[in-house]
Design a protein around this motif. Structure first.
Motif, PDB file in Angstrom:
ATOM      1  N   ALA A 256       4.632  34.824  23.587  1.00  0.00           N
ATOM      2  CA  ALA A 256       4.974  33.996  24.750  1.00  0.00           C
ATOM      3  C   ALA A 256       3.704  33.435  25.389  1.00  0.00           C
ATOM      4  O   ALA A 256       3.632  32.252  25.727  1.00  0.00           O
ATOM      5  CB  ALA A 256       5.767  34.819  25.763  1.00  0.00           C
ATOM      6  N   LEU A 257       2.709  34.291  25.508  1.00  0.00           N
ATOM      7  CA  LEU A 257       1.453  33.903  26.151  1.00  0.00           C
ATOM      8  C   LEU A 257       0.758  32.776  25.388  1.00  0.00           C
ATOM      9  O   LEU A 257       0.191  31.861  25.994  1.00  0.00           O
ATOM     10  CB  LEU A 257       0.541  35.142  26.220  1.00  0.00           C
ATOM     11  CG  LEU A 257      -0.544  35.209  27.279  1.00  0.00           C
ATOM     12  CD1 LEU A 257      -0.001  34.848  28.656  1.00  0.00           C
ATOM     13  CD2 LEU A 257      -1.138  36.621  27.320  1.00  0.00           C
ATOM     14  N   SER A 258       0.849  32.839  24.054  1.00  0.00           N
ATOM     15  CA  SER A 258       0.148  31.825  23.261  1.00  0.00           C
ATOM     16  C   SER A 258       0.784  30.444  23.412  1.00  0.00           C
ATOM     17  O   SER A 258       0.173  29.432  23.092  1.00  0.00           O
ATOM     18  CB  SER A 258       0.105  32.244  21.790  1.00  0.00           C
ATOM     19  OG  SER A 258       1.421  32.271  21.285  1.00  0.00           O
ATOM     20  N   SER A 259       2.020  30.395  23.909  1.00  0.00           N
ATOM     21  CA  SER A 259       2.673  29.089  24.037  1.00  0.00           C
ATOM     22  C   SER A 259       2.601  28.543  25.467  1.00  0.00           C
ATOM     23  O   SER A 259       3.118  27.466  25.745  1.00  0.00           O
ATOM     24  CB  SER A 259       4.135  29.196  23.597  1.00  0.00           C
ATOM     25  OG  SER A 259       4.846  29.999  24.506  1.00  0.00           O
ATOM     26  N   LEU A 260       1.994  29.293  26.384  1.00  0.00           N
ATOM     27  CA  LEU A 260       1.977  28.857  27.787  1.00  0.00           C
ATOM     28  C   LEU A 260       0.557  28.630  28.291  1.00  0.00           C
ATOM     29  O   LEU A 260      -0.342  29.406  28.002  1.00  0.00           O
ATOM     30  CB  LEU A 260       2.658  29.912  28.676  1.00  0.00           C
ATOM     31  CG  LEU A 260       4.122  30.226  28.362  1.00  0.00           C
ATOM     32  CD1 LEU A 260       4.574  31.443  29.147  1.00  0.00           C
ATOM     33  CD2 LEU A 260       5.023  29.040  28.700  1.00  0.00           C
ATOM     34  N   LYS A 261       0.413  27.555  29.038  1.00  0.00           N
ATOM     35  CA  LYS A 261      -0.902  27.261  29.642  1.00  0.00           C
ATOM     36  C   LYS A 261      -0.699  27.035  31.140  1.00  0.00           C
ATOM     37  O   LYS A 261       0.259  26.381  31.543  1.00  0.00           O
ATOM     38  CB  LYS A 261      -1.491  25.980  29.041  1.00  0.00           C
ATOM     39  CG  LYS A 261      -1.980  26.133  27.610  1.00  0.00           C
ATOM     40  CD  LYS A 261      -3.411  26.660  27.567  1.00  0.00           C
ATOM     41  CE  LYS A 261      -3.790  27.200  26.202  1.00  0.00           C
ATOM     42  NZ  LYS A 261      -3.032  28.404  25.784  1.00  0.00           N
ATOM     43  N   PRO A 262      -1.608  27.552  31.974  1.00  0.00           N
ATOM     44  CA  PRO A 262      -1.451  27.316  33.415  1.00  0.00           C
ATOM     45  C   PRO A 262      -1.694  25.858  33.777  1.00  0.00           C
ATOM     46  O   PRO A 262      -2.528  25.191  33.160  1.00  0.00           O
ATOM     47  CB  PRO A 262      -2.512  28.218  34.042  1.00  0.00           C
ATOM     48  CG  PRO A 262      -3.535  28.422  32.992  1.00  0.00           C
ATOM     49  CD  PRO A 262      -2.817  28.353  31.672  1.00  0.00           C
ATOM     50  N   ALA A 263      -0.973  25.383  34.770  1.00  0.00           N
ATOM     51  CA  ALA A 263      -1.145  23.990  35.216  1.00  0.00           C
ATOM     52  C   ALA A 263      -2.334  23.845  36.162  1.00  0.00           C
ATOM     53  O   ALA A 263      -2.948  22.789  36.237  1.00  0.00           O
ATOM     54  CB  ALA A 263       0.131  23.510  35.906  1.00  0.00           C
ATOM     55  N   LEU A 264      -2.660  24.921  36.886  1.00  0.00           N
ATOM     56  CA  LEU A 264      -3.791  24.850  37.813  1.00  0.00           C
ATOM     57  C   LEU A 264      -5.105  24.900  37.037  1.00  0.00           C
ATOM     58  O   LEU A 264      -5.181  25.495  35.967  1.00  0.00           O
ATOM     59  CB  LEU A 264      -3.776  26.046  38.780  1.00  0.00           C
ATOM     60  CG  LEU A 264      -2.696  26.096  39.857  1.00  0.00           C
ATOM     61  CD1 LEU A 264      -2.861  27.364  40.690  1.00  0.00           C
ATOM     62  CD2 LEU A 264      -2.751  24.869  40.745  1.00  0.00           C
ATOM     63  N   THR A 265      -6.109  24.275  37.613  1.00  0.00           N
ATOM     64  CA  THR A 265      -7.457  24.396  37.054  1.00  0.00           C
ATOM     65  C   THR A 265      -8.317  25.071  38.107  1.00  0.00           C
ATOM     66  O   THR A 265      -7.908  25.205  39.262  1.00  0.00           O
ATOM     67  CB  THR A 265      -8.058  23.018  36.731  1.00  0.00           C
ATOM     68  OG1 THR A 265      -8.244  22.329  37.968  1.00  0.00           O
ATOM     69  CG2 THR A 265      -7.160  22.212  35.817  1.00  0.00           C
ATOM     70  N   ARG A 266      -9.503  25.467  37.689  1.00  0.00           N
ATOM     71  CA  ARG A 266     -10.398  26.130  38.636  1.00  0.00           C
ATOM     72  C   ARG A 266     -10.675  25.240  39.857  1.00  0.00           C
ATOM     73  O   ARG A 266     -10.787  25.715  40.978  1.00  0.00           O
ATOM     74  CB  ARG A 266     -11.704  26.468  37.909  1.00  0.00           C
ATOM     75  CG  ARG A 266     -12.334  27.748  38.353  1.00  0.00           C
ATOM     76  CD  ARG A 266     -13.396  28.154  37.371  1.00  0.00           C
ATOM     77  NE  ARG A 266     -12.827  28.775  36.193  1.00  0.00           N
ATOM     78  CZ  ARG A 266     -12.434  30.038  36.163  1.00  0.00           C
ATOM     79  NH1 ARG A 266     -12.529  30.780  37.239  1.00  0.00           N
ATOM     80  NH2 ARG A 266     -11.927  30.554  35.065  1.00  0.00           N
ATOM     81  N   ALA A 267     -10.734  23.951  39.605  1.00  0.00           N
ATOM     82  CA  ALA A 267     -11.025  23.018  40.703  1.00  0.00           C
ATOM     83  C   ALA A 267      -9.936  23.044  41.769  1.00  0.00           C
ATOM     84  O   ALA A 267     -10.196  22.783  42.943  1.00  0.00           O
ATOM     85  CB  ALA A 267     -11.164  21.606  40.149  1.00  0.00           C
ATOM     86  N   ASP A 268      -8.692  23.396  41.375  1.00  0.00           N
ATOM     87  CA  ASP A 268      -7.596  23.419  42.346  1.00  0.00           C
ATOM     88  C   ASP A 268      -7.734  24.546  43.345  1.00  0.00           C
ATOM     89  O   ASP A 268      -7.173  24.486  44.440  1.00  0.00           O
ATOM     90  CB  ASP A 268      -6.241  23.619  41.633  1.00  0.00           C
ATOM     91  CG  ASP A 268      -5.889  22.438  40.758  1.00  0.00           C
ATOM     92  OD1 ASP A 268      -6.064  21.309  41.237  1.00  0.00           O
ATOM     93  OD2 ASP A 268      -5.443  22.647  39.618  1.00  0.00           O
ATOM     94  N   ILE A 269      -8.427  25.599  42.961  1.00  0.00           N
ATOM     95  CA  ILE A 269      -8.431  26.772  43.839  1.00  0.00           C
ATOM     96  C   ILE A 269      -9.772  26.986  44.536  1.00  0.00           C
ATOM     97  O   ILE A 269      -9.926  27.872  45.342  1.00  0.00           O
ATOM     98  CB  ILE A 269      -8.031  28.063  43.076  1.00  0.00           C
ATOM     99  CG1 ILE A 269      -8.955  28.322  41.885  1.00  0.00           C
ATOM    100  CG2 ILE A 269      -6.603  27.976  42.627  1.00  0.00           C
ATOM    101  CD1 ILE A 269      -8.721  29.676  41.252  1.00  0.00           C
ATOM    102  N   GLU A 270     -10.750  26.177  44.208  1.00  0.00           N
ATOM    103  CA  GLU A 270     -12.060  26.373  44.852  1.00  0.00           C
ATOM    104  C   GLU A 270     -12.313  25.335  45.933  1.00  0.00           C
ATOM    105  O   GLU A 270     -11.578  24.412  46.122  1.00  0.00           O
ATOM    106  CB  GLU A 270     -13.162  26.350  43.801  1.00  0.00           C
ATOM    107  CG  GLU A 270     -13.256  27.718  43.110  1.00  0.00           C
ATOM    108  CD  GLU A 270     -14.037  27.696  41.804  1.00  0.00           C
ATOM    109  OE1 GLU A 270     -14.089  28.748  41.157  1.00  0.00           O
ATOM    110  OE2 GLU A 270     -14.564  26.628  41.420  1.00  0.00           O
TER     111      GLU A 270
END
Ligand code: ATP
Length: 270
Positions: A256-270
């Motif tokens: 399951a993990l290999s098929s999913l990627k987060p939509a947020l990037t580091r830039a979104d949270i810093e």
């Protein structure tokens, strides 16, 4: 839903325990939302007027809606939900009418919480051409301001608004007596991710070889919604392997993990 003088009233079933992480935030919401409703007379004895609005801001999928529902559940308050985008797309006058009637229904059903999602669409800065320069937006915003100000006399009604763009909110809404409290709902850190994974595997039979702590470490930048999706997907992978299977194993989570990627990037949270 039960009926209070013709208004369908719904108290959400979500509780604080259904939300992983965000311990301090939950405490702040308890104080701001739950206490004034539950201990109304104590507040008036102290001469404290409870806050009327809370603005929750932060990236999508990090439980703004769920927090509002849990607050309503904890306070045993009726829950009403409005979406800025929906109001904005209605025919002329209909959005204002819905806003007014929602506040009216909330009064009848008090104690109530009005959840206002995508608030920036309606409560965007006046004169900001990207959001709200049209008369539709101006009229909705002024209706919202009137209704928020009207709450000063009403008791036991609180507006919880949510936005991904707090800087776009019109300053008039941030004045005292309107949205008095601004709370950031961050994406989950490692510990919070573990708690969220625990919440969403609570009713799932998982094998001993599943180490949720390792999964929490490997899911940096995943939102709560994405972690929920990961658990669901692991369950589906297990069922796909064998419909009669009873447990979800580590390799199902890994697939399951290999098929999913987060939509947020580091830039979104810093
Ligand atoms: P949006 O801005 O897109 O409306 P949101 O911040 O309001 O998103 P929710 O709708 O509350 O997010 O969350 C989406 C889903 O993700 C919910 O069904 C919830 O179960 C799950 N979720 C998000 N955060 C958490 C969390 N901290 N603990 C448990 N579940 C979570």
């Amino acid at each position: 839903p039960s009926l209070t003088r013709g208004v369908a009233v719904e108290i959400p079933k979500v509780s604080w325990e259904d939300i992983g992480g965000l311990k301090d935030l939950k405490k702040k919401l308890q104080q701001a939302v739950e206490w004034p409703i539950k201990h109304r007379s104590a507040f008036s004895r102290m001469g404290i007027s409870p806050i009327r609005g809370v603005l929750l801001h932060g990236p999508p999928g990090c439980s703004k809606t769920t927090l509002a529902k849990a607050a309503a559940n904890a306070a045993q308050a009726s829950f009403f939900s409005l979406s800025g985008a929906d109001l904005f797309s209605m025919y002329v006058g209909e959005g204002e009418a819905l806003l007014r009637s929602t506040f009216q229904r909330a009064r009848v059903a008090a104690p109530s919480i009005i959840f206002f999602d995508e608030a920036d669409v309606v409560a965007g800065k006046r004169g900001d051409s990207s959001s709200n320069s049209s008369t539709v937006g101006e009229r909705l915003l002024s209706t919202l301001l009137t209704e928020m100000d009207g709450l000063q006399q009403a008791e036991g009604i609180l507006v919880l608004a949510a936005t991904n763009r707090p800087h776009a909110i019109d300053a008039a809404l941030m004045r005292p007596g309107r949205f008095d409290l601004l709370l950031y709902v961050p994406p989950p850190d490692k510990e919070a991710r573990l708690e969220i994974l625990n919440v969403h595997t609570r009713n799932m039979s998982i094998d001993d070889d599943v180490d949720l702590r390792t999964i929490a470490e490997k899911t940096e930048l995943f939102t709560g919604a994405e972690l929920e999706g990961l658990c669901r997907e692991a369950g589906i992978v297990a069922l796909r392997e064998s419909i009669s299977t009873a447990v979800v194993c580590n390799h199902h989570f890994q697939t399951a993990l290999s098929s999913l990627k987060p939509a947020l990037t580091r830039a979104d949270i810093e």
